[in-house]
Scaffold this active site. Structure first.
Site: not given
Length: 282
Positions: A198, A227, A246
């Site tokens: 993360r 993000e 991601h």
């Protein structure tokens, strides 16, 4: 329809689970998450409503480990940079000084040796890397031997020795900004930092400074905070950084497997059976 809902399948953090929603679903028994990370859920709040929670560790571990190794290799061989050179209209030859980093024989430090971290180690072994790892709990001797991994009780020892440092931990209050200015300064000036956990696990401002000033050599990030990053963020301008959006679990087969694992947990909860991948509040 609130009284009819007995299960929620969370896909990409939606729907948002808050107290208002939980109060509106009096017969809710289980929340199944499409992934491993549970940092988007207030686990204690959910548990206080008598609702069980499950994630999907089996489905995502291989795809996420693949992403970690892909980032490591792409950064080591400067693939994005040389791709841009190769497709440039002015390309005539490749500069002799565009040198990558040899992976075979290099040392990989894995922070977090859960199911994903261990699969990263299996892949790294195939690339003839030396493997160090730091984890809350040491792996069994036979598991270490299977991948040739050496345990580092203290994270500092790993940071000082590794050519590549890969973070594979869950985001918790204990791991928030686990990697900060002090930890980055312990790393080799030639080292590469790789994050597939993360974004908030690293102090991003400290990372930017370390990359700009040569404290570390490069970074390869599948996760950021937030993000996506603002389009004027300095990380987006650095040549020694690779960023992917991601992608960890995003493969065709993993998506099916995640759903299957979620359904398995939901059916178990509705049948009053133990959940295969239950997550308990810490």
């Amino acid at each position: 329809v609130g009284k009819k809902v007995q299960a929620i399948y969370l896909w990409w953090h939606k729907p948002v689970i808050n107290e208002e929603l939980l109060q509106s679903l009096p017969n809710l028994k289980v929340i199944a998450n499409s992934g491993v990370g549970m940092d988007h859920l207030d686990l204690k709040l959910v548990a206080s409503f008598g609702v069980k929670m499950a994630n999907a560790p089996r489905a995502v571990s291989s795809s996420t480990a693949d992403t970690g190794m892909a980032l490591l290799l792409a950064s080591a061989r400067r693939l994005v940079e040389v791709h841009n050179i190769s497709i440039s209209p002015s390309m005539e030859y490749c500069e002799a000084n565009i040198l990558g980093v040899k992976v075979a024989g290099a040392t990989l430090g894995i922070i977090g040796m859960g199911s994903i971290g261990y699969k990263v180690a299996l892949r790294a072994k195939a690339f003839e890397m030396n493997i160090l790892y730091h984890n809350r709990t040491r792996r069994k001797a036979q598991e270490e031997q299977a991948v040739g991994a050496t345990y580092c009780k203290k994270i500092d020892s790993l940071l000082q020795q590794a050519d590549f440092v890969m973070v594979v931990v869950s985001l918790t209050p204990q791991t928030h900004k686990l990697i900060g200015k002090r930890e980055l300064e312990l790393m080799k000036p030639t080292a590469t930092f790789i994050n597939i956990s993360r974004g908030a696990v690293v102090d991003q401002e400290a990372l930017v400074a370390a990359l700009q000033t040569g404290v570390i050599g490069a970074a390869a990030l599948d996760v950021t905070s937030p993000e996506p990053l603002p389009r004027d963020h300095p990380l987006l301008t650095l040549k020694n950084v690779i960023i992917t959006p991601h992608l960890g679990i995003k493969t065709d087969k993993a998506s099916y497997m995640i759903t299957e694992e979620a359904v398995e947990n939901i059916l178990a909860a509705l049948s009053g059976l133990p959940l295969p991948s239950e997550v308990l509040p810490s």
